[in-house]
Design a protein around this motif. Structure first.
Motif, short mmCIF file in Angstrom:
data_model
loop_
_atom_site.label_atom_id
_atom_site.label_comp_id
_atom_site.label_asym_id
_atom_site.label_seq_id
_atom_site.Cartn_x
_atom_site.Cartn_y
_atom_site.Cartn_z
N PHE A 38 0.93 -0.78 -0.19
CA PHE A 38 -0.14 0.18 0.00
C PHE A 38 0.90 1.23 0.17
CE2 PHE A 38 -3.20 -2.95 1.24
CZ PHE A 38 -4.48 -2.75 0.98
N SER A 39 1.07 2.61 -0.74
CA SER A 39 1.59 3.46 -0.71
C SER A 39 0.00 4.68 -0.80
CB SER A 39 1.78 3.97 -1.90
OG SER A 39 2.52 4.85 -2.49
N GLU A 40 0.65 5.91 -0.55
CA GLU A 40 -0.26 7.14 -0.24
C GLU A 40 -0.08 7.71 -1.92
OE1 GLU A 40 -2.65 8.36 1.49
OE2 GLU A 40 -2.25 6.19 3.27
N HIS A 41 1.04 6.88 -2.48
CA HIS A 41 1.16 7.35 -3.93
C HIS A 41 0.90 7.25 -4.98
CE1 HIS A 41 3.35 10.65 -1.53
NE2 HIS A 41 3.66 9.88 -0.34
N GLY A 42 1.45 6.88 -6.35
CA GLY A 42 1.72 6.77 -6.90
C GLY A 42 2.45 5.71 -7.44
N THR A 50 4.63 3.61 -19.11
CA THR A 50 3.20 3.21 -18.64
C THR A 50 2.69 4.41 -18.44
OG1 THR A 50 4.20 1.14 -17.62
CG2 THR A 50 2.11 1.71 -16.15
N ALA A 51 3.48 5.94 -18.04
CA ALA A 51 2.85 6.51 -17.85
C ALA A 51 2.43 7.22 -18.66
CB ALA A 51 3.29 7.07 -16.43
N GLN A 52 2.86 7.29 -19.51
CA GLN A 52 1.85 8.03 -21.34
C GLN A 52 0.96 6.98 -21.23
OE1 GLN A 52 5.34 9.17 -23.84
NE2 GLN A 52 6.45 8.24 -22.37
N MET A 53 0.92 5.74 -21.65
CA MET A 53 -0.05 5.18 -21.98
C MET A 53 -0.93 5.60 -21.37
SD MET A 53 1.74 1.59 -23.33
CE MET A 53 2.94 1.08 -22.23
N SER A 54 -1.02 4.63 -19.63
CA SER A 54 -2.26 4.84 -18.48
C SER A 54 -2.87 6.55 -18.65
CB SER A 54 -2.01 4.62 -17.44
OG SER A 54 -0.80 5.50 -17.15
N VAL A 57 -5.17 5.27 -22.15
CA VAL A 57 -6.12 3.95 -22.05
C VAL A 57 -6.81 3.88 -20.31
CG1 VAL A 57 -5.99 3.25 -24.25
CG2 VAL A 57 -4.40 2.62 -22.33
N ARG A 58 -7.63 2.86 -20.67
CA ARG A 58 -7.57 3.55 -18.99
C ARG A 58 -7.20 2.12 -18.37
NH1 ARG A 58 -12.12 4.47 -16.90
NH2 ARG A 58 -12.61 3.16 -15.65
N GLU A 59 -6.42 0.43 -18.91
CA GLU A 59 -5.96 -1.02 -18.66
C GLU A 59 -4.86 -0.88 -19.57
OE1 GLU A 59 -9.85 -2.82 -16.97
OE2 GLU A 59 -8.61 -3.26 -19.01
N VAL A 60 -3.40 -0.95 -18.69
CA VAL A 60 -2.40 -1.11 -19.52
C VAL A 60 -1.41 -2.78 -19.36
CG1 VAL A 60 -0.23 -0.67 -20.09
CG2 VAL A 60 -1.70 1.23 -20.05
N PHE A 69 2.89 -7.17 -16.00
CA PHE A 69 2.28 -6.26 -14.98
C PHE A 69 0.84 -5.67 -15.99
CE2 PHE A 69 2.88 -2.93 -12.73
CZ PHE A 69 2.45 -1.33 -12.64
N PHE A 70 -0.02 -5.68 -14.41
CA PHE A 70 -1.22 -5.19 -15.33
C PHE A 70 -1.27 -4.04 -14.21
CE2 PHE A 70 -5.59 -4.55 -16.92
CZ PHE A 70 -5.99 -5.25 -17.40
N HIS A 71 -1.86 -2.79 -15.43
CA HIS A 71 -2.88 -1.11 -14.46
C HIS A 71 -3.78 -0.60 -15.00
CE1 HIS A 71 -1.05 2.82 -13.07
NE2 HIS A 71 -2.38 3.31 -14.43
N TRP A 72 -4.58 -0.68 -13.36
CA TRP A 72 -5.65 0.06 -14.04
C TRP A 72 -5.87 1.42 -13.48
CZ3 TRP A 72 -5.14 -5.26 -11.30
CH2 TRP A 72 -5.96 -6.19 -12.29
N GLN A 73 -6.97 1.95 -14.70
CA GLN A 73 -7.02 3.84 -14.05
C GLN A 73 -8.28 3.95 -13.04
OE1 GLN A 73 -4.85 5.49 -14.06
NE2 GLN A 73 -4.46 6.64 -16.46
N GLU A 74 -8.02 3.11 -12.11
CA GLU A 74 -9.56 2.91 -11.45
C GLU A 74 -9.09 1.83 -9.67
OE1 GLU A 74 -11.83 -0.76 -12.37
OE2 GLU A 74 -12.37 1.03 -13.61
N LYS A 75 -9.27 2.87 -8.98
CA LYS A 75 -9.11 1.83 -7.39
C LYS A 75 -9.50 -0.06 -7.32
CE LYS A 75 -9.41 2.05 -2.97
NZ LYS A 75 -10.06 3.01 -1.45
N LYS A 76 -8.93 -0.47 -6.99
CA LYS A 76 -8.99 -2.14 -6.89
C LYS A 76 -9.08 -2.31 -5.41
CE LYS A 76 -10.11 -3.56 -11.34
NZ LYS A 76 -11.54 -4.16 -12.11
#
Length: 233
Positions: A38-42, A50-54, A57-60, A69-76
């Motif tokens: 868990f982190s208070e930061h991204g 990854t930052a540019q693609m995210s 799009v919502r999922e990278v 690696f799976f990156h969501w643009q929403e809280k899981k």
């Protein structure tokens, strides 16, 4: 069924170092270990691919020869991600707010224990001890504690166990007054597994799914009431 335990302490108390040592010790015992932080930061740094693609799009998904690696643009929420794991033990760094798994405290001063414990602490680690909690003197001792006392409740707060929240049941389990068998959501008549991890469901959801499946299958030729097995690969 996965076991889990969180390592809790304030900033720069040594949580990461402890989790690495503990993971290595458990893996020496042939236990597959997964980690969550868990982190208070991204977790993305500026100007990375990854930052540019995210930002577009919502999922990278990131793939290499050795990693994915799976990156969501929403809280899981952590319980939603556990079915993706193939490990038998989950070590969580941080997560002071989690009330559905036990924890080890890494203290900077004795007074920290009162705020961090929440009735979920099974041990302390490091130079600072308390007068009321067991203290792990070695990483082997701590690994023994994790193996014997680690657990993960579903975090549904469904109340079917007779407690208002999973936190209440978790506290009783840490105190030795209850066991994982008291969680009705994890011992329902319907068993659904995803990647060999059983999904917890409260009785209301279980009844809806059960009745829906039974109703649809009853229209098929050859159906008769009884135990139903469905496998999807």
């Amino acid at each position: 069924m996965i076991q889990a335990l969180s390592i809790v302490g304030y900033k720069k108390s040594g949580k990461t170092g402890l989790m690495l040592k503990l993971a290595k010790e458990l893996q020496k015992r042939d236990i597959k270990v997964a980690a969550a932080k868990f982190s208070e930061h991204g977790f993305d740094q500026d100007n990375t691919d990854t930052a540019q693609m995210s930002s577009v799009v919502r999922e990278v998904i990131g793939l290499s020869r050795e990693q994915s690696f799976f990156h969501w643009q929403e809280k899981k929420y952590l319980p939603d991600l556990i079915p993706l794991l193939q490990a038998k033990m989950l070590l969580v760094e941080g997560g002071k707010h989690l009330g559905w798994l036990p924890r080890v405290l890494v203290l900077k001063k004795p007074a920290d224990a009162e705020a961090l414990d929440r009735g979920l602490a099974v041990a302390t680690w490091g130079k600072i001890k308390t007068h009321y909690l067991p203290h792990a003197g070695s990483i082997q001792d701590l690994a023994d504690i994790v193996q014997s006392r680690g657990f993960a409740l579903p975090g549904l707060d469904c109340g079917t166990c007779g407690r208002e929240t999973c936190l209440d049941l978790a506290r009783e389990m840490v105190a030795g007054k209850a066991g994982i068998q008291d969680c009705q959501a994890m011992h329902s008549r319907m068993k659904v597994t995803v990647n060999n991890q059983e999904l917890a469901m409260n009785p209301f959801v279980e009844r809806i799914i059960t009745k829906s499946i039974q109703g649809m299958l009853s229209e098929l030729k050859g159906y008769s009431p009884g135990k139903i097995n469905i496998s999807i690969e």
